[in-house]
Design a protein around this motif. Structure first.
Motif, PDB file in Angstrom:
ATOM      1  N   HIS A  14       0.929  -1.486  -0.491  1.00  0.00           N
ATOM      2  CA  HIS A  14      -0.057  -0.314  -0.055  1.00  0.00           C
ATOM      3  C   HIS A  14       0.958   1.286   0.124  1.00  0.00           C
ATOM      4  N   ASP A  15       2.001   1.014   0.652  1.00  0.00           N
ATOM      5  CA  ASP A  15       2.580   2.294   1.334  1.00  0.00           C
ATOM      6  C   ASP A  15       3.406   3.158  -0.071  1.00  0.00           C
ATOM      7  N   GLU A  16       4.062   1.888  -1.312  1.00  0.00           N
ATOM      8  CA  GLU A  16       4.658   2.025  -2.510  1.00  0.00           C
ATOM      9  C   GLU A  16       4.391   3.315  -3.281  1.00  0.00           C
ATOM     10  N   MET A  17       2.826   3.314  -3.134  1.00  0.00           N
ATOM     11  CA  MET A  17       2.636   4.782  -3.569  1.00  0.00           C
ATOM     12  C   MET A  17       2.675   6.010  -3.271  1.00  0.00           C
ATOM     13  N   LEU A  18       2.441   5.656  -1.951  1.00  0.00           N
ATOM     14  CA  LEU A  18       3.447   7.290  -1.173  1.00  0.00           C
ATOM     15  C   LEU A  18       4.580   7.644  -2.066  1.00  0.00           C
ATOM     16  N   PHE A  19       5.735   6.611  -1.207  1.00  0.00           N
ATOM     17  CA  PHE A  19       6.767   5.891  -1.630  1.00  0.00           C
ATOM     18  C   PHE A  19       7.039   7.127  -3.439  1.00  0.00           C
ATOM     19  N   ILE A  20       6.221   6.551  -4.113  1.00  0.00           N
ATOM     20  CA  ILE A  20       6.722   7.138  -6.048  1.00  0.00           C
ATOM     21  C   ILE A  20       6.299   8.944  -5.682  1.00  0.00           C
ATOM     22  N   ILE A  21       5.128   8.467  -5.025  1.00  0.00           N
ATOM     23  CA  ILE A  21       4.545  10.234  -5.491  1.00  0.00           C
ATOM     24  C   ILE A  21       5.331  11.093  -5.108  1.00  0.00           C
ATOM     25  N   ILE A  22       5.895  11.102  -3.373  1.00  0.00           N
ATOM     26  CA  ILE A  22       6.850  11.589  -2.634  1.00  0.00           C
ATOM     27  C   ILE A  22       8.009  11.812  -3.951  1.00  0.00           C
ATOM     28  N   HIS A  23       8.745  10.999  -4.391  1.00  0.00           N
ATOM     29  CA  HIS A  23       9.671  10.735  -5.256  1.00  0.00           C
ATOM     30  C   HIS A  23       9.506  11.834  -6.146  1.00  0.00           C
ATOM     31  N   GLN A  24       8.357  11.331  -6.742  1.00  0.00           N
ATOM     32  CA  GLN A  24       8.261  12.207  -7.962  1.00  0.00           C
ATOM     33  C   GLN A  24       7.866  13.956  -7.696  1.00  0.00           C
ATOM     34  N   THR A  25       7.079  14.310  -6.518  1.00  0.00           N
ATOM     35  CA  THR A  25       7.037  15.753  -5.604  1.00  0.00           C
ATOM     36  C   THR A  25       8.472  16.395  -5.726  1.00  0.00           C
ATOM     37  N   TYR A  26       9.379  15.535  -5.318  1.00  0.00           N
ATOM     38  CA  TYR A  26      10.925  16.086  -4.943  1.00  0.00           C
ATOM     39  C   TYR A  26      11.137  16.492  -6.682  1.00  0.00           C
ATOM     40  N   GLU A  27      11.650  15.044  -7.374  1.00  0.00           N
ATOM     41  CA  GLU A  27      11.620  16.140  -8.647  1.00  0.00           C
ATOM     42  C   GLU A  27      11.360  17.394  -9.833  1.00  0.00           C
ATOM     43  N   LEU A  28       9.717  17.131  -9.697  1.00  0.00           N
ATOM     44  CA  LEU A  28       9.185  18.289  -9.665  1.00  0.00           C
ATOM     45  C   LEU A  28       9.937  19.555  -9.298  1.00  0.00           C
ATOM     46  N   TRP A  29       9.821  19.704  -7.727  1.00  0.00           N
ATOM     47  CA  TRP A  29      10.808  20.942  -7.240  1.00  0.00           C
ATOM     48  C   TRP A  29      12.030  20.995  -7.308  1.00  0.00           C
ATOM     49  N   PHE A  30      12.833  19.805  -7.745  1.00  0.00           N
ATOM     50  CA  PHE A  30      14.202  20.134  -8.229  1.00  0.00           C
ATOM     51  C   PHE A  30      14.366  21.141  -9.471  1.00  0.00           C
ATOM     52  N   LYS A  31      13.749  20.462 -10.555  1.00  0.00           N
ATOM     53  CA  LYS A  31      13.512  21.434 -11.943  1.00  0.00           C
ATOM     54  C   LYS A  31      12.574  22.925 -11.389  1.00  0.00           C
ATOM     55  N   GLN A  32      12.444  22.995 -10.354  1.00  0.00           N
ATOM     56  CA  GLN A  32      12.034  24.643 -10.595  1.00  0.00           C
ATOM     57  C   GLN A  32      12.731  25.283  -9.659  1.00  0.00           C
ATOM     58  N   LEU A  33      13.910  24.318  -9.169  1.00  0.00           N
ATOM     59  CA  LEU A  33      14.647  24.968  -8.081  1.00  0.00           C
ATOM     60  C   LEU A  33      15.702  25.330  -9.410  1.00  0.00           C
ATOM     61  N   LEU A  34      16.001  24.833 -10.090  1.00  0.00           N
ATOM     62  CA  LEU A  34      17.146  24.539 -11.017  1.00  0.00           C
ATOM     63  C   LEU A  34      16.595  25.907 -12.334  1.00  0.00           C
ATOM     64  N   HIS A  35      15.835  25.943 -12.565  1.00  0.00           N
ATOM     65  CA  HIS A  35      14.968  27.063 -12.740  1.00  0.00           C
ATOM     66  C   HIS A  35      14.983  28.516 -12.541  1.00  0.00           C
ATOM     67  N   GLU A  36      15.467  28.132 -11.288  1.00  0.00           N
ATOM     68  CA  GLU A  36      15.036  29.268 -10.400  1.00  0.00           C
ATOM     69  C   GLU A  36      16.286  29.934 -10.027  1.00  0.00           C
ATOM     70  N   THR A  37      17.292  28.417 -10.713  1.00  0.00           N
ATOM     71  CA  THR A  37      18.825  28.789 -10.122  1.00  0.00           C
ATOM     72  C   THR A  37      19.691  29.388 -11.025  1.00  0.00           C
ATOM     73  N   ARG A  38      19.068  28.960 -12.161  1.00  0.00           N
ATOM     74  CA  ARG A  38      19.875  28.773 -13.818  1.00  0.00           C
ATOM     75  C   ARG A  38      19.702  30.319 -13.697  1.00  0.00           C
ATOM     76  N   SER A  39      18.160  30.886 -13.770  1.00  0.00           N
ATOM     77  CA  SER A  39      17.731  32.610 -14.053  1.00  0.00           C
ATOM     78  C   SER A  39      18.412  33.242 -13.366  1.00  0.00           C
TER      79      SER A  39
END
Length: 357
Positions: free
Chosen positions: A28-53
């Motif tokens: 059951h908890d693997e879905m939570l594990f996946i979604i949290i890590h996918q969310t981290y990667e989305l935030w990393f993308k935004q952090l790179l977007h901000e930092t590169r600008s």
């Protein structure tokens, strides 16, 4: 335009494929594990977007410290800090999963690991973490695909935020123009130093207790021994042995940064101070995230190795201790003195900093 089309909702919601489901033992908890890590990667993308600008703005040959551009840099750095706070709080959600819940699918993940997050490695490099300062260099990119290694190396080779901040600080025109210091009162022998720094050094010395007097040698090394921003990691010789001085902020930049911290109440220095303060906040949030992550790993797997083969908690502890990107800026707070003891600036300098018309 439709909401779901614009946000590609179907793609996002159909991007979770639990390994436990594939193997016929749903956890059951693997879905939570996946979604949290996918969310981290989305935030990393935004952090790179901000930092590169921010890097793109800071790369300009000149940057008006009272301009909308610097305001944009400070605003986006503040956004980076806020996003990092969110990353820390996401661990609260992860910790709703118990160790037994994690064991239901953990072995199915090998050898996948968060250590393989390319975006996070590029983000650290873009902020200014240098390869020679990394813990675990021997397997830092060993588990990445060739195109991922290339992406990381490209990030390391590019101008980092830390390097650009150093260059920006070196351009500060506080001390190069002699007319700024006409009328400045010096109560000690300048000994070849700029009058302000001769006076400030003496007042700093007077502020030290007997057990702190060794700080004066460190003061001289940081602020008075010139080094080039083009090669801030220097080789020095001590007793015939070559050593690496991992100094990322040059002496001229250190002097400018300390001056900004000391006189941040003047209007023209407020934005530069906010910029420096945001850098320290970024390091604090990154270290908090690493600390929370380390404790979570200890809680989940104890002393077992990570799924990617790292030493688990021990690796995270070493990275926590070593991966401070803006540590040389943070060290400057050791050399502050009380406001009431600050040298009185010349009238010319006060007018340039904005209080006196």
């Amino acid at each position: 335009m439709h909401y779901s089309d614009y946000l590609q909702i179907e793609k996002i919601l159909s991007s979770q494929f639990p390994e436990s489901d594939k193997q016929g033992t749903p956890a059951h908890d693997e879905m939570l594990f996946i979604i949290i890590h996918q969310t981290y990667e989305l935030w990393f993308k935004q952090l790179l977007h901000e930092t590169r600008s921010i890097v793109e703005i800071m790369q300009k040959p000149s940057l008006n410290d009272n301009s909308p551009e610097l305001q944009t840099v400070v605003h986006r750095l503040s956004r980076v800090v806020t996003i990092l706070r969110v990353l820390v709080h996401q661990i609260d959600i992860m910790e709703t999963m118990t160790p037994m819940d994690f064991l239901d699918f953990r072995d199915m993940l090998r050898p996948a690991s968060g250590f393989q997050s390319v975006q996070f490695k590029v983000l650290e490099a873009t902020l200014g973490l240098q390869f020679q300062q990394r813990h675990g260099q021997e397997y830092y990119v060993s588990q990445l695909r060739s195109e991922e290694v290339e992406s990381v190396r490209k990030g390391e080779a590019a101008n980092s935020l830390l390097r650009l901040v150093n260059d920006w600080l070196e351009r500060m025109p506080f001390f190069q123009q002699e007319e700024n210091w006409k009328g400045f009162v010096l109560s000690t022998d300048a000994r070849g130093m700029h009058p302000f720094w001769a006076e400030y050094r003496e007042r700093y010395r007077q502020s030290l207790s007997e057990v702190e007097l060794s700080n004066l040698d460190v003061f001289d090394k940081i602020f008075m021994q010139e080094n080039s921003s083009a090669d801030p990691v220097m080789e020095t010789v001590s007793d015939g042995q070559k050593m690496i001085d991992e100094r990322s902020v040059s002496a001229p930049a250190s002097r400018a940064a300390l001056f900004i911290m000391l006189y941040r109440g003047y209007p023209i220095l407020q934005l530069p101070f906010q910029l420096l303060n945001n850098l320290l906040e970024i390091d604090e949030q990154l270290s908090t995230w690493r600390y929370r992550h380390m404790n979570m790993v200890q809680r989940m797997i104890g002393t077992r190795i990570g799924t990617g083969g790292s030493s688990g908690k021990d690796y995270l502890r070493a990275a926590l201790d070593k991966h401070y990107i803006f540590r040389d800026v943070a060290k400057l707070t050791s050399f502050l003195i009380e406001r009431r003891k600050l040298p009185q600036l010349s009238g010319t300098m006060e007018r340039k900093l904005g209080f006196v018309q």
